[in-house]
Design an enzyme around this catalytic site. Structure first.
Site, PDB file in Angstrom:
ATOM      1  CB  SER A  29       0.859 -34.100   5.166  1.00 51.78           C
ATOM      2  OG  SER A  29       0.771 -34.508   6.502  1.00 51.78           O
ATOM      3  CD  GLN A  30       2.258 -36.516  -1.630  1.00 50.17           C
ATOM      4  OE1 GLN A  30       2.190 -37.475  -0.855  1.00 50.17           O
ATOM      5  NE2 GLN A  30       2.179 -36.634  -2.929  1.00 50.17           N
TER       6      GLN A  30
END
Ligand code: SAH
Length: 206
Positions: free
Chosen positions: A49-50
């Site tokens: 994920s970011q």
């Protein structure tokens, strides 16, 4: 600073993110982008994920160091590593064995010893370890999975999860609070996650 400006204001969360080397969790081909604020591909067609989404979802969990936390969707292991700095123990489930083994190697390499892993279907949660004070799902379900709500502590349990369509075009993060048998649900922010998939992948080695 970027994370703080974008709304990650909890200093414990910021310091946990600072202490986990994201480069240890990305594929070699993307090492030069390890500290960019973007999701990156990992094995088995999945993504890490970011950092901003990791920060916001972690903050939304309202963690403390006495809690037992379940994560569904180990992936690279990065989110579990961040959680491990903020709670007593992390239980994390992944349905791809290759990803799980790689994540376990990374936890050992960065010396995290309060993470327990399970190769299995996270839709079912981890009944043997329930209840959990906190649950974080890092793949998008169409609806809030019933078994996970069941396994959330009745004493102020909090679950944070993306819910929405599989294509990722309309997903948002929800926060479910459980008190006794009662629930409240809040809508937090839009996101784009890979889908939470029922069952185990075909052709996995056991
Ligand atoms: N938290 C991860 C992000 C993982 S992407 C990180 O920090 O890198 C979502 C992950 O959820 C993928 O690895 C995918 O295989 C896993 N997943 C999807 N459905 C699942 C299920 N039913 N049970 C367990 N894991 C699942």
């Amino acid at each position: 600073m970027d994370l703080r400006n974008a709304g990650v204001t909890d200093t414990h969360v910021l310091s946990a993110i600072e202490r986990i080397p994201r480069e240890a969790f990305v594929e070699e081909a993307f090492l030069d982008q390890a500290y960019a604020n973007q999701a990156l591909p990992i094995a088995c067609g999945q993504t890490i994920s970011q950092p901003l989404v990791v920060g916001l979802m972690t903050q939304a969990l309202e963690l403390n160091d006495r809690q037992k936390v379940l994560e569904v969707g180990t992936g690279s292991g990065y989110q579990a590593a961040v959680l491990s700095k903020l709670c007593r123990r992390v239980y994390t489930i992944e349905r791809y064995q290759d990803l799980l083994e790689e994540a376990e190697r990374r936890f050992a390499a960065v010396k995290l010893h309060n993470i327990t892993t399970l190769y299995g279907d996270g839709y079912k949660g981890w009944p043997a370890q329930a209840p959990f004070d906190r649950i974080l799902v890092t793949a998008a379900a169409r609806i809030v999975p019933h078994d996970l709500v069941e396994q959330l502590s009745e004493n102020g349990g909090v679950m944070v999860l993306p819910v929405g369509d599989v294509a990722g075009l309309e997903q948002e993060v929800l926060r479910v609070r459980k008190d006794g048998k009662n629930f409240t649900t809040e809508r937090l922010f839009p996101v784009r996650f890979v889908p939470l998939v029922h069952g185990m992948p075909a052709g996995q080695k056991s």
